[in-house]
Motif scaffolding. Structure first.
Motif: not given
Length: 493
Positions: A180, A292, A294, A373, A375, A377-379, A385, A387, A399, A403
């Motif tokens: 990613s 994003i 997290t 999503i 760990y 992964q891409r938004a 989102t 994460l 991360a 993402a």
């Protein structure tokens, strides 16, 4: 300046804006009250009586339970408040904060890539499949920087110690995060250096990256070339040539992806820097962009806010599943889910994980959660989102970059010099930190406690975000602070 700051009229506590001494008098809604004991700046003072066993509220939500009777003017902290959080704690009763904030029509100058995404930098990134060639990646970056200085925004290596002797999901996580990063729009060119015999085989990693412009991607195994540094420098030269025509062009905020992060929080983080970041996140998502969030352990006890604000019931369920999975991860390792807050957080005035979490989720603003999503992964959806990643600053910020975040907004009450692959703006929650650590801090949110309105601070911060996305260097970039950290979860052979 007032002596205390109460976030919500329903709260049982307010935050001390200066050191309060026993016998000092502060003005509460019901009149003056004497401070019962010394209360450090950033810590909480009771604004009403709370009997033992009752919930104690901040941000309009309970953040713990009184372990003894609390009187107005008392210091409220770990000596008289305990956590309510357990493995099955998924919701607490409080008032709803779901509402929309306005959008913004600003633009920034970014690099539009072949796939339509927009980068805020035009850099060459050098990644390695395995820690055995981590120093090789550094040496290539140093050699290439000497040769191609000024032709691109920079050549940077991101070494790490993993990629060999890993198994199963643990190896997959390392591979996903590197893939990613290799697909990030801030990287106008990417060189991936392998060794040859590692678990994280180069061909598998390249397959994980997916479709890429062949002019912008180079790779080789160090065991297969005579001089790996020279081979790497030559590969970077080819990438720099491919990037020669790249230019910044005006891009709408809908093309911006902001990562939301807090580290070294204090008692002011949840009332200054974090809600301010939430306002900017709302401006970006309101304009059609992406934010994003997290640090899953730092939403424990506040996940109900995100679930109530999910775009669909299915997304709400995925939030609950992610939080439950993360709690199970703690339990499987014999750790309590309420181990947070850290010693630094406690010294700064944060009492329970619920309080920390309720302050931390302020960064998300009020946009509905559009996606959840895993760990690495891409938004892929516009809007907010969630994460999967731990609270660790380096791991979670890496991360966020992987993402797809092209700018990270990092709030802090205690300060940190760390920098990450993408431009990272450090926001101080208080003016003392901003004054003491000018070389670390990009923005002072402490003005919100000193007469600046949240709307004024929002416009000031949004202007800085746009300038940063358009090429203005952050403090961590100026200081050469750029690192990645990978979440290691499994067995090592």
């Amino acid at each position: 300046m007032n002596d205390i700051f109460q976030v919500d009229g329903a709260d049982d506590v307010a935050t001390a804006l200066r050191d309060l001494a026993a016998g000092d008098t502060v003005m509460l809604a019901d009149g003056p009250v004497a401070i019962a004991a010394d209360i450090p700046r950033g810590h909480k003072v009771a604004v009403r009586a709370v009997p033992a066993g009752a919930a104690v509220h901040k941000y309009g939500w309970p953040f713990g339970v009184a372990t003894r009777d609390i009187a107005p003017g008392d210091h409220v902290h770990i000596h008289n408040v305990g956590t309510q959080l357990g493995m099955d704690a998924t919701s607490l009763k409080g008032r709803s904060h779901a509402e929309e904030r306005g959008s913004h029509d600003g633009t920034f100058l970014g690099y539009r890539r072949q796939d339509g995404r927009v980068g805020t930098r035009n850099e060459v990134w050098i990644l390695c499949t395995v820690g055995c060639v981590a120093n090789t990646a550094r040496r290539i970056a140093e050699a290439a920087t000497r040769r191609f200085m000024g032709q691109v925004d920079g050549v940077f290596a991101f070494p790490h110690p993993f990629g060999c002797s890993q198994l199963g999901d643990d190896l997959d996580g390392t591979r996903r995060i590197l893939a990613s990063l290799a697909a990030h729009p801030n990287a106008g060119g990417v060189l991936i250096v392998g060794l040859g015999c590692e678990s994280n085989q180069l061909d598998r990693l390249l397959a994980e990256v997916g479709a890429a412009d062949p002019a912008r991607m180079r790779s080789f195994a160090a065991q297969m070339v005579d001089d790996e540094v020279e081979a790497g420098a030559e590969a970077v030269g080819e990438l720099v040539a491919a990037m020669a025509a790249d230019r910044r062009t005006p891009c709408p905020l809908s093309d911006l992806v902001v990562g939301l992060k807090c580290g070294g929080s204090d008692g002011f983080s949840g009332i200054t820097a974090n809600p301010l970041v939430g306002h900017v996140a709302d401006a970006v998502t309101g304009a059609g962009g992406t934010a994003i969030l997290t640090e899953i352990p730092e939403i424990f006890g506040a996940e109900h806010l995100l679930m109530a604000n999910a775009r669909t019931p299915e997304i709400a369920g995925r939030i609950g599943t992610l939080v439950a999975r993360f709690k199970a991860y703690f339990a499987a390792n014999g750790e309590p889910v309420s181990e947070n807050p850290s010693p630094g957080n406690i010294a700064g005035g944060i009492t329970t994980l619920e309080e920390k979490s309720l302050g931390a989720v302020q960064k998300a603003g009020h946009a509905p959660v559009a996606d959840v999503i895993d760990y690495g992964q891409r938004a892929a959806r516009k809007g907010l989102t969630l994460l999967e990643a731990p609270g660790n600053d380096a791991v979670s910020s890496t991360a966020l970059a992987a993402a797809g975040a092209t700018v990270i907004l990092f709030t802090t009450g205690r300060g940190t010099p760390l920098g990450f692959p993408v431009p990272t703006l450090k926001l101080a929650s208080n003016s003392t930190l901003a004054d003491q650590k000018k070389r670390w801090i990009d923005f002072n949110a402490g003005g919100v406690l000193e007469g600046e309105t949240m709307d004024q601070a929002r416009e000031r911060l949004l202007a800085l975000v746009i300038a940063t996305a358009s090429g203005e260097a952050t403090r961590s970039e100026q200081n050469g602070e750029r690192e990645i950290a990978i979440w290691k979860r499994g067995v090592t052979l």
